[in-house]
Every structure is written in C-alpha cells, then in structure tokens.
Design a protein around this motif. Sequence first.
Motif, mmCIF file in Angstrom:
data_model
loop_
_atom_site.group_PDB
_atom_site.id
_atom_site.type_symbol
_atom_site.label_atom_id
_atom_site.label_comp_id
_atom_site.label_asym_id
_atom_site.label_seq_id
_atom_site.Cartn_x
_atom_site.Cartn_y
_atom_site.Cartn_z
ATOM 1 N N UNK A 39 -2.700 -1.679 10.299
ATOM 2 C CA UNK A 39 -1.791 -1.785 9.159
ATOM 3 C C UNK A 39 -0.702 -0.733 9.344
ATOM 4 N N UNK A 40 0.536 -1.185 9.363
ATOM 5 C CA UNK A 40 1.666 -0.272 9.570
ATOM 6 C C UNK A 40 2.013 0.457 8.271
ATOM 7 N N UNK A 41 2.567 1.648 8.410
ATOM 8 C CA UNK A 41 3.026 2.388 7.241
ATOM 9 C C UNK A 41 4.023 1.522 6.469
ATOM 10 N N UNK A 42 3.811 1.411 5.169
ATOM 11 C CA UNK A 42 4.710 0.629 4.326
ATOM 12 C C UNK A 42 4.298 -0.819 4.144
ATOM 13 N N UNK A 43 3.311 -1.306 4.926
ATOM 14 C CA UNK A 43 2.812 -2.666 4.677
ATOM 15 C C UNK A 43 2.255 -2.763 3.255
ATOM 16 N N UNK A 44 1.672 -1.664 2.803
ATOM 17 C CA UNK A 44 1.183 -1.550 1.429
ATOM 18 C C UNK A 44 1.880 -0.362 0.784
ATOM 19 N N UNK A 45 2.089 -0.465 -0.524
ATOM 20 C CA UNK A 45 2.664 0.635 -1.302
ATOM 21 C C UNK A 45 1.711 0.927 -2.455
ATOM 22 N N UNK A 46 1.694 2.186 -2.915
ATOM 23 C CA UNK A 46 0.765 2.618 -3.949
ATOM 24 C C UNK A 46 1.527 3.332 -5.058
ATOM 25 N N UNK A 47 1.033 3.171 -6.292
ATOM 26 C CA UNK A 47 1.648 3.816 -7.452
ATOM 27 C C UNK A 47 0.573 4.105 -8.490
ATOM 28 N N UNK A 48 0.873 5.036 -9.398
ATOM 29 C CA UNK A 48 0.030 5.284 -10.554
ATOM 30 C C UNK A 48 0.481 4.362 -11.691
ATOM 31 N N UNK A 49 -0.459 3.910 -12.503
ATOM 32 C CA UNK A 49 -0.136 3.075 -13.656
ATOM 33 C C UNK A 49 -0.963 3.517 -14.847
ATOM 34 N N UNK A 50 -0.335 3.441 -16.027
ATOM 35 C CA UNK A 50 -1.084 3.680 -17.262
ATOM 36 C C UNK A 50 -1.374 2.365 -17.976
ATOM 37 N N UNK A 51 -1.142 1.256 -17.274
ATOM 38 C CA UNK A 51 -1.343 -0.067 -17.849
ATOM 39 C C UNK A 51 -0.056 -0.683 -18.366
ATOM 40 N N UNK A 52 0.961 0.155 -18.588
ATOM 41 C CA UNK A 52 2.260 -0.322 -19.056
ATOM 42 C C UNK A 52 3.356 0.119 -18.090
ATOM 43 N N UNK A 53 3.384 1.410 -17.813
ATOM 44 C CA UNK A 53 4.397 1.992 -16.932
ATOM 45 C C UNK A 53 3.782 2.327 -15.582
ATOM 46 N N UNK A 54 4.631 2.310 -14.546
ATOM 47 C CA UNK A 54 4.187 2.684 -13.202
ATOM 48 C C UNK A 54 5.114 3.737 -12.618
ATOM 49 N N UNK A 55 4.525 4.594 -11.794
ATOM 50 C CA UNK A 55 5.323 5.573 -11.057
ATOM 51 C C UNK A 55 6.092 4.851 -9.954
#
Length: 92
Positions: A39-55
């Motif tokens: 899996x290459x860097x950037x194939x997947x992206x990650x973020x935090x979520x509070x259920x409404x907003x995301x980083x």
Amino acid sequence: MADRTKQHLVIYKGAVKAFEGKVGEKTVAITGLDAGTVVAEGDYKIAWSDGINESDKVNVPTFTVNSVKTKPEVVANVKATPTNDGANVTGE
C-alpha cells in the motif's frame, strides 16, 4: 495533547469512508487486503471525527501486508524401523 475520548479515527480510500475505529480509541484497522499487498503512502487517508466534524485528512504511510505463513512441505520418504518397544520413524 487533545482529548480524544469522544472522537474516533476514520480511514478513507479515495473519497469513500472505508474504516472507522471505536470512540475513544487511537487505533483503526485496515482489513481485507491480500497477503503481500503493498500500500503506497496516500492510498489511504486518516482523520479524527466526533461524529459530525472531521479533522483534515493525512496520508497513511506506506506498508506491506504481512505474508501468510505457508505450511511446510508434506513429509516424504517416511520409514519406520522397529525397535524393542515401538519404532523409530524418519522422514524427509
């Protein structure tokens, strides 16, 4: 350090939400990939979520899925040599 007790991680593949972690945990699993997949860097992206907003999303770094451990070859040329109380068994 931010309070993550009411947030969870989300992983995207392109624009599609592919995986979600549990609220309050700092881990989320990417699953369903074949052994040996790179899996290459950037194939997947990650973020935090509070259920409404995301980083903002950040790249998941490159990784290679572990290879499946293969079974050893089947024993060949099996021989049994009788002893006084059983046998000595050999194989290749």
